[in-house]
Design an enzyme around this catalytic site. Structure first.
Site, mmCIF file in Angstrom:
data_model
loop_
_atom_site.group_PDB
_atom_site.id
_atom_site.type_symbol
_atom_site.label_atom_id
_atom_site.label_comp_id
_atom_site.label_asym_id
_atom_site.label_seq_id
_atom_site.Cartn_x
_atom_site.Cartn_y
_atom_site.Cartn_z
ATOM 1 N N HIS A 66 11.730 -64.595 -67.865
ATOM 2 C CA HIS A 66 12.051 -66.012 -67.714
ATOM 3 C C HIS A 66 10.843 -66.840 -67.281
ATOM 4 O O HIS A 66 10.945 -68.061 -67.191
ATOM 5 C CB HIS A 66 13.271 -66.209 -66.792
ATOM 6 C CG HIS A 66 12.989 -66.120 -65.335
ATOM 7 N ND1 HIS A 66 13.145 -64.967 -64.605
ATOM 8 C CD2 HIS A 66 12.575 -67.059 -64.463
ATOM 9 C CE1 HIS A 66 12.833 -65.218 -63.340
ATOM 10 N NE2 HIS A 66 12.488 -66.482 -63.231
ATOM 11 N N ASP A 112 15.084 -58.773 -67.775
ATOM 12 C CA ASP A 112 14.197 -59.913 -67.470
ATOM 13 C C ASP A 112 12.788 -59.392 -67.166
ATOM 14 O O ASP A 112 12.355 -59.349 -66.011
ATOM 15 C CB ASP A 112 14.785 -60.685 -66.280
ATOM 16 C CG ASP A 112 14.043 -61.982 -65.995
ATOM 17 O OD1 ASP A 112 13.206 -62.386 -66.824
ATOM 18 O OD2 ASP A 112 14.313 -62.580 -64.931
ATOM 19 N N GLY A 207 9.609 -69.961 -57.380
ATOM 20 C CA GLY A 207 8.159 -69.826 -57.444
ATOM 21 C C GLY A 207 7.691 -68.401 -57.206
ATOM 22 O O GLY A 207 6.542 -68.078 -57.468
ATOM 23 N N SER A 209 9.336 -65.895 -58.664
ATOM 24 C CA SER A 209 9.771 -65.236 -59.897
ATOM 25 C C SER A 209 8.685 -64.389 -60.529
ATOM 26 O O SER A 209 7.528 -64.809 -60.605
ATOM 27 C CB SER A 209 10.166 -66.291 -60.926
ATOM 28 O OG SER A 209 11.475 -66.708 -60.713
ATOM 29 N N GLY A 210 9.088 -63.213 -61.017
ATOM 30 C CA GLY A 210 8.149 -62.350 -61.719
ATOM 31 C C GLY A 210 7.292 -61.515 -60.782
ATOM 32 O O GLY A 210 6.664 -60.555 -61.195
#
Ligand SMILES: *[C@@H]1O[C@H](CO)[C@@H](O)[C@H](O)[C@H]1NC(C)=O
Ligand SMILES: *[C@@H]1O[C@H](CO)[C@@H](O)[C@H](O)[C@H]1NC(C)=O
Ligand SMILES: *[C@@H]1O[C@H](CO)[C@@H](O)[C@H](O)[C@H]1NC(C)=O
Length: 270
Positions: A66, A112, A207, A209-210
């Site tokens: 995402h 994801d 922020g 994320s990942g």
């Protein structure tokens, strides 16, 4: 589905989910400079941090699917510590290609995960190293303490203030608890793991994320989605990296061997 999309997007796009909490790693602390050497900041072409990732090969970054905002819009920064301040340890690279997982489903958040091939390899040094990955399908017991790190900046509201990397320690939450009707009520797939404190107050947030959730020195999770940040009822949900170890290796090494072949080189290493 709309709800899920919202839940997913709040971690990526500045939203008002968190006006009451700091819009960053919640309840954590600042690690010493460049001690988390595999973390990568993913920034927009204007230099705005929006996602985290980790270096898994000198030419590849692992992150959440995402975080895909389009290759032309993305810049990757390794060796960073304080965003917005040039410290001399940073290395920049644009993506050469993006490989989101073919099963990634943006409405369920399943699979994801995304690999980013860099246009130039990152040099491994005192400030930058590779992130070790778990074996295919390696599991984690509930209660195992891991840590998640990120910059989680709040876009323009943070102005030009330097943002220092933050990290927080969190226990793994069992899938049965996380998937129960008291929590995410059936929305947790086998490709997800949950982590969060029983009493709340410690979490990844927008922020982040990942970014990597590290347990026993290996990246077992990628910050994926949640419901608010630091709510004890709703732990953070992470992509279960061990479910994708084979895909990661196949993606990295099949491209790599094609490159070697086309360059007329051979190596038994790969
Ligand atoms: C995503 O998952 C939903 C729910 O299982 C399914 O209906 C939909 O077809 C999936 N979409 C894709 C692109 O796979
Ligand atoms: C679980 O998914 C359903 C259907 O997609 C959604 O209506 C519901 O809000 C979700 N619940 C949680 C807690 O995420
Ligand atoms: C979570 O619950 C749903 C609905 O009961 C189920 O279909 C799914 O398999 C569960 N997930 C896991 C990982 O067990």
């Amino acid at each position: 589905m709309i709800m899920l999309l919202f839940l997913l997007l709040f971690k990526l796009i500045p939203a008002n989910c968190l006006d009451s909490v700091q819009g960053r790693i919640v309840g954590g602390y600042t690690p010493s400079p460049n001690s988390i050497k595999y973390i990568v900041s993913i920034q927009s072409s204007k230099g705005q941090h929006f996602c985290g990732g980790c270096l898994v090969h000198k030419s590849w970054v692992l992150t959440a699917a995402h975080c895909n905002i389009g290759m032309d819009q993305m810049m990757l920064v390794a060796g960073d510590y304080t965003l917005g301040v040039f410290e001399g340890t940073e290395q920049y690279s644009k993506p050469l290609s993006l490989v989101p997982h073919p099963q990634y489903n943006r409405s369920t958040n399943n699979a994801d995960i995304m690999l980013i091939k860099l246009s130039a390899p990152i040099e491994l040094n005192r400030y930058v190293s590779l992130a070790p990955l778990p074996k295919q399908n390696a599991g984690l017991l509930a209660g195992r303490v891991c840590r998640v790190s990120g910059w989680g900046s709040t876009s323009h509201s943070g102005g030009l203030k330097p943002l220092i990397l933050r990290t927080v320690k969190l226990p793994i939450v069992s899938t049965s608890r996380c998937n129960s009707s008291n929590s995410f009520s059936g929305n947790i797939t086998t490709n997800m793991i949950c982590a969060g404190s029983n009493t709340g107050g410690k979490d990844a947030c927008k922020g982040d994320s990942g970014g990597p959730l590290v347990c026993d020195g290996r990246v077992y999770g990628l910050v994926s989605w949640g419901n608010g940040c630091g709510d004890p009822r709703f732990p953070g949900v992470y992509t279960a990296v061990s479910r994708f170890r084979r895909w990661i290796d196949q993606t990295i090494y099949s491209t790599f061997s094609r490159c070697l072949k086309s360059a007329g080189l051979f190596s038994r290493e790969v």
